[in-house]
Motif scaffolding. Structure first.
Motif, mmCIF file in Angstrom:
data_model
loop_
_atom_site.group_PDB
_atom_site.id
_atom_site.type_symbol
_atom_site.label_atom_id
_atom_site.label_comp_id
_atom_site.label_asym_id
_atom_site.label_seq_id
_atom_site.Cartn_x
_atom_site.Cartn_y
_atom_site.Cartn_z
ATOM 1 N N THR A 67 6.284 14.934 -11.365
ATOM 2 C CA THR A 67 4.907 14.442 -11.287
ATOM 3 C C THR A 67 4.660 13.784 -9.933
ATOM 4 N N ARG A 68 5.669 13.059 -9.467
ATOM 5 C CA ARG A 68 5.526 12.392 -8.169
ATOM 6 C C ARG A 68 5.316 13.410 -7.058
ATOM 7 N N PHE A 69 6.129 14.444 -7.070
ATOM 8 C CA PHE A 69 5.991 15.477 -6.045
ATOM 9 C C PHE A 69 4.643 16.180 -6.183
ATOM 10 N N GLU A 70 4.255 16.353 -7.434
ATOM 11 C CA GLU A 70 3.020 17.060 -7.742
ATOM 12 C C GLU A 70 1.793 16.273 -7.241
ATOM 13 N N LEU A 71 1.810 14.976 -7.483
ATOM 14 C CA LEU A 71 0.663 14.126 -7.146
ATOM 15 C C LEU A 71 0.631 13.729 -5.675
ATOM 16 N N GLU A 72 1.784 13.874 -5.055
ATOM 17 C CA GLU A 72 1.988 13.414 -3.701
ATOM 18 C C GLU A 72 0.864 13.818 -2.731
ATOM 19 N N GLY A 73 0.391 12.844 -2.029
ATOM 20 C CA GLY A 73 -0.640 13.118 -1.036
ATOM 21 C C GLY A 73 -2.032 13.315 -1.627
ATOM 22 N N ARG A 74 -2.145 13.249 -2.938
ATOM 23 C CA ARG A 74 -3.460 13.478 -3.532
ATOM 24 C C ARG A 74 -3.958 12.266 -4.288
ATOM 25 N N LEU A 75 -3.052 11.345 -4.557
ATOM 26 C CA LEU A 75 -3.412 10.170 -5.334
ATOM 27 C C LEU A 75 -4.275 9.228 -4.509
ATOM 28 N N LEU B 236 0.850 -1.201 0.000
ATOM 29 C CA LEU B 236 0.000 0.000 0.000
ATOM 30 C C LEU B 236 0.884 1.250 0.000
ATOM 31 N N GLY B 237 1.984 1.201 0.778
ATOM 32 C CA GLY B 237 2.928 2.323 0.836
ATOM 33 C C GLY B 237 3.574 2.594 -0.515
ATOM 34 N N ASP B 238 3.937 1.533 -1.223
ATOM 35 C CA ASP B 238 4.551 1.684 -2.551
ATOM 36 C C ASP B 238 3.597 2.385 -3.518
ATOM 37 N N ILE B 239 2.308 2.004 -3.424
ATOM 38 C CA ILE B 239 1.329 2.638 -4.307
ATOM 39 C C ILE B 239 1.211 4.118 -3.939
ATOM 40 N N GLU B 240 1.149 4.383 -2.628
ATOM 41 C CA GLU B 240 0.959 5.756 -2.168
ATOM 42 C C GLU B 240 2.076 6.688 -2.644
ATOM 43 N N CYS B 241 3.330 6.223 -2.575
ATOM 44 C CA CYS B 241 4.422 7.123 -2.942
ATOM 45 C C CYS B 241 4.846 6.926 -4.395
ATOM 46 N N MET B 242 4.077 6.136 -5.150
ATOM 47 C CA MET B 242 4.397 5.882 -6.550
ATOM 48 C C MET B 242 5.848 5.429 -6.694
ATOM 49 N N ALA B 243 6.198 4.380 -5.967
ATOM 50 C CA ALA B 243 7.577 3.872 -5.936
ATOM 51 C C ALA B 243 8.149 3.742 -7.340
ATOM 52 N N GLN B 244 9.410 4.083 -7.468
ATOM 53 C CA GLN B 244 10.092 3.958 -8.764
ATOM 54 C C GLN B 244 11.386 3.188 -8.578
ATOM 55 N N GLY B 245 11.266 2.004 -7.999
ATOM 56 C CA GLY B 245 12.448 1.195 -7.752
ATOM 57 C C GLY B 245 13.304 1.752 -6.636
ATOM 58 N N ASP B 246 12.792 2.759 -5.924
ATOM 59 C CA ASP B 246 13.598 3.391 -4.888
ATOM 60 C C ASP B 246 13.118 3.083 -3.471
ATOM 61 N N THR B 247 12.174 2.151 -3.350
ATOM 62 C CA THR B 247 11.776 1.699 -2.017
ATOM 63 C C THR B 247 12.378 0.303 -1.806
ATOM 64 N N PRO B 248 12.387 -0.204 -0.574
ATOM 65 C CA PRO B 248 13.051 -1.491 -0.323
ATOM 66 C C PRO B 248 12.531 -2.654 -1.165
ATOM 67 N N THR B 249 11.333 -2.547 -1.709
ATOM 68 C CA THR B 249 10.783 -3.656 -2.495
ATOM 69 C C THR B 249 11.211 -3.602 -3.955
ATOM 70 N N GLY B 250 11.749 -2.467 -4.376
ATOM 71 C CA GLY B 250 12.164 -2.318 -5.771
ATOM 72 C C GLY B 250 11.003 -2.238 -6.757
ATOM 73 N N ARG B 251 9.774 -2.117 -6.232
ATOM 74 C CA ARG B 251 8.615 -2.034 -7.143
ATOM 75 C C ARG B 251 8.557 -0.705 -7.869
ATOM 76 N N ARG B 252 7.858 -0.711 -8.989
ATOM 77 C CA ARG B 252 7.649 0.529 -9.736
ATOM 78 C C ARG B 252 6.161 0.662 -10.068
ATOM 79 N N ILE B 253 5.697 1.884 -10.041
ATOM 80 C CA ILE B 253 4.278 2.142 -10.300
ATOM 81 C C ILE B 253 4.156 2.972 -11.574
ATOM 82 N N ARG B 254 3.303 2.506 -12.494
ATOM 83 C CA ARG B 254 3.023 3.300 -13.693
ATOM 84 C C ARG B 254 1.658 3.964 -13.548
ATOM 85 N N ILE B 255 1.577 5.245 -13.924
ATOM 86 C CA ILE B 255 0.299 5.954 -13.915
ATOM 87 C C ILE B 255 -0.076 6.207 -15.372
#
Lengths: 347, 251
Positions: free
Chosen positions: A154-162, A126-145
């Motif tokens: 865009t990440r900073f822009e969308l932050e907290g609103r997604l 859930l955290g990875d989705i919230e911050c739109m992870a781009q391989g930079d969280t411990p799970t290495g996941r990436r989120i495409r929008i």
């Protein structure tokens, strides 16, 4: 865009208050209530005691500048989120570095459940989705929008609103009635007509809650089920976030299926982390988490959908027994296997 | 070295946020991070920092105004940080009054406030919130989405330009983005020629220098008097003893 400097030059504080009710908050926040209301605001400031403004840590120009910034920020719904057509989770790796073979795309109106043992990493997803992870969280996941990896801006822009979140340990702490609370939220969302939005939201919440409540009730006095119902209705109708992350919905006096369908009807993307078979199976897909990674993504099969109706019946039975207990009735074994209609006359 | 100033009301979660922030910074490869904690009388937070293996210095303002104390020690703190070879130094200011703000013009300023502190609290906090670049809202996990949004709106009213982030001080959710923002801070070696973003409170009265007696004859220096208007129960009698020169109440 309105030229607020011009507004302050020409209109009095009284007129500005009428034109933009939100400006009242600015005058309150700045402790400027003593400002003359009958001359243009800029003149009123010019005439006021400079020492008084100094006490507030500013001067005439400073107040005007802050006024314009305030009005610009708070008269346009800048917090609206761009249209989200889809979100894709691209797998990273689990705690041992084993790659996740998952790539999952979700669209508005879809419900995805997340299942797995406690501590397996559901919240991390859930955290990875919230911050739109781009391989930079411990799970290495990436989120495409909408099919693309968002850049830093865009990440900073969308932050907290997604993402809007709903969890079972959430409470109301504001000392307000349901009506005032909803209107306040509507106001913060720049709703055109806060009163009718509040009414709509209230009606929906009342529909969802097992026990009806009055719109003048204090939010802090609502029962657990009523609070949850109000939170869900509010999230559905007022939150602008296109994605909703739910951490389990308790089954205390609230129709969970209806709750989820209210959210999906508003074209939200719903991720729900749950141990509740009925909720898990009512999703179109479920993500299985193990050892910090996505072990697999399962589509809900026809067979599962068929068993869902059995589970729903079981759930209905439990709900029925609950309301019977609540009504002070005796519980007898005969009640258990009987479908809904049989006990309705007793309630 | 990057310098970050963190302020916020008591128990808003400053230390927890900083600890989670440091976790995130470490995950992204930043290792050498130090903390200077400014407090008034006592603090137990240094234990938490030490437990996390973070070099920490602590300073108590004691009888001195906390804001004045901060500004007269911050340069030494920077020197300590530079000498220690830190990549980032974080200062945590606790015990500030709502008139205070430790924020410095070119240095990223963080204000931590919590969602439980009442809907109008953002509007009352003043310079430490108003002049922050980043407002971190904590304890959002125990209130509804609606309250988070209303609270954020009230923060926005006071500080129209800040980045507003929600960070969970227990799970660390949200600290990742905060770390990403703050690792963009510019490197500095000194604070000379920099300015405070807001004046510190004036404090040169007799009570600043240890006076404890109450009464007009003991009040010297910078003083400010309130005006009281007669209440509905106000009686214009001589029973109440009034100070010799000035009347206690101006009609």
């Amino acid at each position: 865009m309105t030229d607020f400097y011009d507004l302050a030059e020409k209109k009095s504080v009284g007129e500005i208050r009428k034109l933009y009710p939100i400006s009242g908050d600015f005058f309150d926040n700045m402790n400027l209530s003593a400002l003359a209301e009958d001359v243009p605001m800029a003149d009123a400031l010019e005439k006021s005691d400079p020492e008084w403004l100094q006490e507030l840590g500013t001067d005439t120009d400073g107040v005007l500048e802050q006024f314009c910034e305030f009005m610009e920020a708070l008269t346009s719904p800048q917090e609206e989120t761009a249209l989200i057509r889809e979100i894709t989770i691209v797998g990273g790796h689990d705690k041992n570095g084993m790659p996740e073979k998952a790539e999952l795309t979700v669209k508005p109106g879809e419900v995805i459940s997340i299942v797995g043992p406690t501590g397996s990493g559901k919240s991390r997803l859930l955290g990875d989705i919230e911050c739109m992870a781009q391989g930079d969280t411990p799970t290495g996941r990436r989120i495409r929008i909408n099919g693309e990896f968002p850049d830093e801006e865009t990440r900073f822009e969308l932050e907290g609103r997604l993402v809007a979140q709903l969890s079972q340990n959430m409470n109301f702490v504001m000392d307000l009635s349901v009506r005032d609370f909803l209107q306040m939220h509507a106001k913060s969302r720049f709703c055109e007509d806060p009163e009718s939005v509040a009414e709509q939201c209230y009606a929906c919440a009342n529909d969802l809650a097992g026990e009806a409540f009055d719109i003048s009730t204090k939010v802090t006095q609502l029962s657990g089920g009523q609070s949850r119902a109000l939170m869900i209705a509010d999230t559905a109708y007022m939150s602008s976030s296109p994605v909703i992350l739910i951490d389990e919905i308790e089954n205390a006096g609230i129709d969970r299926r209806q709750a989820i369908s209210i959210l999906t009807r508003q074209d939200k993307i719903v991720f729900i982390s749950t141990h509740d078979p009925m909720l898990a199976l009512s999703a179109s897909k479920r993500i299985v988490i193990r050892n910090g990674g996505i072990a697999k993504v399962m589509e809900t099969t026809e067979e599962e959908r068929a068993s869902l109706s059995v589970i729903e019946e079981l759930d209905d039975t439990i709900m029925r027994i609950r309301s019977m207990l609540r009504a002070g009735e005796q519980i007898i074994p005969g009640h258990f296997a009987v479908p809904a209609a049989a006990s309705s006359d007793e309630a | 070295m990057k310098l970050i100033t963190v302020s916020g009301p008591p128990s808003s979660g400053k230390t927890s946020v900083i600890l989670k922030l440091i976790d995130s910074l470490r995950e992204s490869g930043m290792e050498k991070i130090g903390v200077v904690k400014f407090d008034c009388l006592t603090s137990f937070d240094q234990i938490r920092y030490k437990e996390a293996g973070i070099p920490v210095e602590i300073g108590f303002s004691g009888k001195v105004c906390p804001d004045h104390f901060f500004i007269s020690n911050i340069e030494d703190a920077v020197r300590w940080g530079v000498k220690s070879g830190f990549e980032m130094l974080i200062t945590e200011s606790a015990g500030l009054c709502n008139r205070c703000s430790p924020h410095i013009s070119e240095i990223p300023a963080v204000c931590v406030i919590d969602n439980l502190s009442g809907v109008n609290t953002p509007r009352k906090i003043g310079p430490m919130l108003k002049f922050a670049d980043y407002v971190v809202i904590t304890k959002g996990d125990i209130v509804s989405q609606a309250e988070r949004e209303v609270f954020k709106f009230n923060v926005r009213q006071v500080n129209t330009g800040a980045r507003i982030l929600f960070v969970n001080g227990i799970t660390g959710q949200g600290s990742f983005m905060l770390a990403k923002h703050l690792s963009r801070a510019v490197d500095i070696t000194t604070l000379s020629d920099m300015h405070l973003r807001f004046t510190t409170p004036a404090s040169v009265c007799s009570y600043c220098t240890g006076e404890t007696r109450i009464g007009e004859e003991f009040q010297n220096g910078m003083m400010k008097k309130m005006t009281f208007t007669p209440s509905v129960f106000y009686k214009d009698t001589e029973e109440i003893e009034e100070p010799a020169e000035k009347g206690g109440v101006e009609a």
